[in-house]
Structures are given as structure tokens and as C-alpha cells.
Design a protein around this motif. Structure first.
Motif, PDB file in Angstrom:
ATOM      1  N   LEU A  74     -24.007   2.183 -19.511  1.00  0.00           N
ATOM      2  CA  LEU A  74     -23.885   0.797 -19.972  1.00  0.00           C
ATOM      3  C   LEU A  74     -24.531  -0.172 -18.970  1.00  0.00           C
ATOM      4  O   LEU A  74     -25.180  -1.141 -19.357  1.00  0.00           O
ATOM      5  CB  LEU A  74     -22.412   0.431 -20.183  1.00  0.00           C
ATOM      6  CG  LEU A  74     -21.692   1.171 -21.315  1.00  0.00           C
ATOM      7  CD1 LEU A  74     -20.201   0.851 -21.302  1.00  0.00           C
ATOM      8  CD2 LEU A  74     -22.306   0.815 -22.664  1.00  0.00           C
ATOM      9  N   VAL A  75     -24.354   0.087 -17.689  1.00  0.00           N
ATOM     10  CA  VAL A  75     -24.968  -0.750 -16.656  1.00  0.00           C
ATOM     11  C   VAL A  75     -26.487  -0.683 -16.780  1.00  0.00           C
ATOM     12  O   VAL A  75     -27.180  -1.690 -16.662  1.00  0.00           O
ATOM     13  CB  VAL A  75     -24.509  -0.325 -15.248  1.00  0.00           C
ATOM     14  CG1 VAL A  75     -25.291  -1.058 -14.172  1.00  0.00           C
ATOM     15  CG2 VAL A  75     -23.017  -0.569 -15.082  1.00  0.00           C
ATOM     16  N   GLN A  76     -27.005   0.501 -17.053  1.00  0.00           N
ATOM     17  CA  GLN A  76     -28.445   0.662 -17.211  1.00  0.00           C
ATOM     18  C   GLN A  76     -28.976  -0.141 -18.394  1.00  0.00           C
ATOM     19  O   GLN A  76     -30.145  -0.493 -18.420  1.00  0.00           O
ATOM     20  CB  GLN A  76     -28.803   2.149 -17.357  1.00  0.00           C
ATOM     21  CG  GLN A  76     -28.591   2.920 -16.069  1.00  0.00           C
ATOM     22  CD  GLN A  76     -28.767   4.418 -16.234  1.00  0.00           C
ATOM     23  OE1 GLN A  76     -28.625   4.970 -17.326  1.00  0.00           O
ATOM     24  NE2 GLN A  76     -29.054   5.090 -15.118  1.00  0.00           N
ATOM     25  N   ARG A  77     -28.088  -0.441 -19.347  1.00  0.00           N
ATOM     26  CA  ARG A  77     -28.482  -1.269 -20.499  1.00  0.00           C
ATOM     27  C   ARG A  77     -28.173  -2.754 -20.272  1.00  0.00           C
ATOM     28  O   ARG A  77     -28.336  -3.555 -21.181  1.00  0.00           O
ATOM     29  CB  ARG A  77     -27.795  -0.766 -21.762  1.00  0.00           C
ATOM     30  CG  ARG A  77     -28.414   0.533 -22.258  1.00  0.00           C
ATOM     31  CD  ARG A  77     -27.815   1.000 -23.573  1.00  0.00           C
ATOM     32  NE  ARG A  77     -27.281   2.332 -23.306  1.00  0.00           N
ATOM     33  CZ  ARG A  77     -26.046   2.729 -23.518  1.00  0.00           C
ATOM     34  NH1 ARG A  77     -25.169   1.931 -24.055  1.00  0.00           N
ATOM     35  NH2 ARG A  77     -25.665   3.940 -23.212  1.00  0.00           N
ATOM     36  N   GLY A  78     -27.690  -3.096 -19.047  1.00  0.00           N
ATOM     37  CA  GLY A  78     -27.458  -4.493 -18.716  1.00  0.00           C
ATOM     38  C   GLY A  78     -26.053  -4.996 -18.986  1.00  0.00           C
ATOM     39  O   GLY A  78     -25.834  -6.208 -19.019  1.00  0.00           O
ATOM     40  N   ASP A  79     -25.088  -4.132 -19.130  1.00  0.00           N
ATOM     41  CA  ASP A  79     -23.708  -4.528 -19.411  1.00  0.00           C
ATOM     42  C   ASP A  79     -23.009  -4.929 -18.109  1.00  0.00           C
ATOM     43  O   ASP A  79     -22.662  -4.090 -17.272  1.00  0.00           O
ATOM     44  CB  ASP A  79     -22.959  -3.372 -20.079  1.00  0.00           C
ATOM     45  CG  ASP A  79     -21.569  -3.770 -20.566  1.00  0.00           C
ATOM     46  OD1 ASP A  79     -20.982  -4.728 -20.006  1.00  0.00           O
ATOM     47  OD2 ASP A  79     -21.073  -3.115 -21.502  1.00  0.00           O
ATOM     48  N   ALA A  80     -22.752  -6.242 -17.937  1.00  0.00           N
ATOM     49  CA  ALA A  80     -22.129  -6.761 -16.721  1.00  0.00           C
ATOM     50  C   ALA A  80     -20.672  -6.322 -16.601  1.00  0.00           C
ATOM     51  O   ALA A  80     -20.183  -6.098 -15.481  1.00  0.00           O
ATOM     52  CB  ALA A  80     -22.221  -8.276 -16.700  1.00  0.00           C
ATOM     53  N   THR A  81     -19.967  -6.186 -17.698  1.00  0.00           N
ATOM     54  CA  THR A  81     -18.570  -5.757 -17.664  1.00  0.00           C
ATOM     55  C   THR A  81     -18.460  -4.330 -17.112  1.00  0.00           C
ATOM     56  O   THR A  81     -17.566  -4.030 -16.314  1.00  0.00           O
ATOM     57  CB  THR A  81     -17.951  -5.831 -19.079  1.00  0.00           C
ATOM     58  OG1 THR A  81     -18.171  -7.134 -19.608  1.00  0.00           O
ATOM     59  CG2 THR A  81     -16.470  -5.543 -19.038  1.00  0.00           C
ATOM     60  N   ALA A  82     -19.368  -3.476 -17.484  1.00  0.00           N
ATOM     61  CA  ALA A  82     -19.388  -2.103 -16.971  1.00  0.00           C
ATOM     62  C   ALA A  82     -19.686  -2.115 -15.468  1.00  0.00           C
ATOM     63  O   ALA A  82     -19.098  -1.338 -14.698  1.00  0.00           O
ATOM     64  CB  ALA A  82     -20.419  -1.273 -17.717  1.00  0.00           C
ATOM     65  N   PHE A  83     -20.557  -3.010 -15.057  1.00  0.00           N
ATOM     66  CA  PHE A  83     -20.884  -3.129 -13.631  1.00  0.00           C
ATOM     67  C   PHE A  83     -19.655  -3.575 -12.845  1.00  0.00           C
ATOM     68  O   PHE A  83     -19.385  -3.059 -11.757  1.00  0.00           O
ATOM     69  CB  PHE A  83     -22.045  -4.107 -13.438  1.00  0.00           C
ATOM     70  CG  PHE A  83     -22.498  -4.217 -12.017  1.00  0.00           C
ATOM     71  CD1 PHE A  83     -23.189  -3.190 -11.408  1.00  0.00           C
ATOM     72  CD2 PHE A  83     -22.222  -5.361 -11.275  1.00  0.00           C
ATOM     73  CE1 PHE A  83     -23.607  -3.287 -10.091  1.00  0.00           C
ATOM     74  CE2 PHE A  83     -22.640  -5.469  -9.961  1.00  0.00           C
ATOM     75  CZ  PHE A  83     -23.325  -4.435  -9.365  1.00  0.00           C
ATOM     76  N   GLU A  84     -18.895  -4.528 -13.388  1.00  0.00           N
ATOM     77  CA  GLU A  84     -17.654  -4.970 -12.740  1.00  0.00           C
ATOM     78  C   GLU A  84     -16.680  -3.816 -12.590  1.00  0.00           C
ATOM     79  O   GLU A  84     -16.013  -3.684 -11.556  1.00  0.00           O
ATOM     80  CB  GLU A  84     -16.999  -6.091 -13.551  1.00  0.00           C
ATOM     81  CG  GLU A  84     -17.725  -7.412 -13.466  1.00  0.00           C
ATOM     82  CD  GLU A  84     -17.100  -8.479 -14.368  1.00  0.00           C
ATOM     83  OE1 GLU A  84     -15.871  -8.407 -14.633  1.00  0.00           O
ATOM     84  OE2 GLU A  84     -17.838  -9.373 -14.797  1.00  0.00           O
ATOM     85  N   ALA A  85     -16.596  -2.970 -13.610  1.00  0.00           N
ATOM     86  CA  ALA A  85     -15.694  -1.819 -13.549  1.00  0.00           C
ATOM     87  C   ALA A  85     -16.111  -0.850 -12.446  1.00  0.00           C
ATOM     88  O   ALA A  85     -15.266  -0.313 -11.713  1.00  0.00           O
ATOM     89  CB  ALA A  85     -15.657  -1.112 -14.901  1.00  0.00           C
TER      90      ALA A  85
END
Length: 176
Positions: free
Chosen positions: A3-14
Motif C-alpha cells: 500500500l505504501v508503494q502505491r502512495g497510501d499515507a495511512t499504511a505508511f503511518e502504520a
């Protein structure tokens, strides 16, 4: 991480919430300084966000990869710190090595001597001057000068001998 690789900031926060304390702990152990460790972790996570495509799950788990990014950033930070400290020490020592603004007798004599040598060199013919400059200021051997100028070795040696004789005579007159 997909998800982070697709630009999902919420996944990055996790990911940050899950691995941030381990990342900080590693950075702190390497840097030995809280502020530096925080900077290292920030740089590392920013790097992970920007280059998340570099993570390959088949090569290892996310935590190991992330901690290797932190480790590399921490080492880079230490290297920068060492270089920066070295530059500060060098800069502080410059004042001690700087000559006093007023001329000393020794400095005045050295400058006069240098001017005398320059005057003697200015009186040389250009071909002899070139050989002297290449030898004494360029550090070239007679053979190298001959190759550079495309002249026979004997010609270069002859020009050097003539130039040094003329300079010796000129410097002898200046001293007398």
C-alpha cells in the motif's frame, strides 16, 4: 508495504507506528545523541516513503530492511559529523597559523628576493622561460618537457642550461 508503494499515507503511518521505536533505538545507539537519532530516523523514513519500490519482500522482512536503511543513514550521519568536526578544527587553527598583518624583516626579505627572481626570469627568452617554468613550477623532468614541447631532449637541456646561466648572472648583479 504494498500500500505504501502505491502512495497510501495511512499504511505508511502504520509502518512508522510499528517500527519507529526500534528505528529510533538503533539510531540512538549508533549516534549517541537524541537529536541526531531523531534526524536519522526522519531521514530514513522519508527515504522509505520516497523509494518504497526498493523494498523486495522476497529478500527479507520489512523490519530488517527498514533497520538497514536506518543503519546506513546513521553511518552516513556519523561520517558527515566527523568531516564537519575536522573542518571546524581546521578553521579554528587557521587563525593561529595566519601571519601577522605587519611585515616582519624575514617576510620583507623573502618578498624582495622573490621579486628579484621574477625580474631575472622576465629577462629570459620565451623558449628558455617555458622550460624553466615547466621544470621548476610544473615539476616535469627534462624528458617530459621534451615530449610536451615536441623538442629534442638535448635542446631542452641546452635551453635549461642557458636559462640558468642567465638567471645566475642576473641574480649576481642584483646582489652586488
Amino acid at each position: 508495504m504494498g500500500l505504501v508503494q502505491r502512495g497510501d499515507a495511512t499504511a505508511f503511518e502504520a509502518i512508522y507506528d510499528r517500527h519507529g521505536s526500534a528505528a529510533f533505538s538503533l539510531a540512538y545507539r549508533i549516534a549517541g545523541n537524541r537529536a541526531a537519532a531523531e534526524d536519522i530516523v526522519q531521514e530514513a523514513f522519508l527515504s522509505v516513503w520516497r523509494s518504497s519500490v526498493r523494498y523486495k519482500p522476497e529478500r527479507g522482512n520489512l523490519r530488517s530492511w527498514l533497520l538497514s536503511v536506518v543503519h546506513n543513514r546513521a553511518i552516513d550521519s556519523l561520517r558527515r559529523s566527523v568531516v564537519q568536526t575536522r573542518h571546524q578544527v581546521d578553521a579554528e587553527g587557521i587563525e593561529e597559523r595566519k601571519a601577522a598583518p605587519e611585515l616582519t624583516d624575514v617576510e620583507a626579505f623573502r618578498r624582495q628576493e622573490a621579486q628579484t627572481v621574477r625580474s631575472a626570469m622576465e629577462r629570459l627568452p620565451s623558449d628558455q622561460l617555458r622550460v624553466v617554468e615547466l621544470s621548476y613550477f610544473g615539476g616535469f623532468t627534462h624528458t617530459q618537457i621534451a615530449e610536451l614541447l615536441g623538442e629534442p631532449l638535448g635542446t631542452v637541456k641546452g635551453r635549461m642550461r642557458l636559462a640558468l646561466d642567465k638567471m645566475r648572472d642576473g641574480l649576481g648583479e642584483a646582489v652586488a
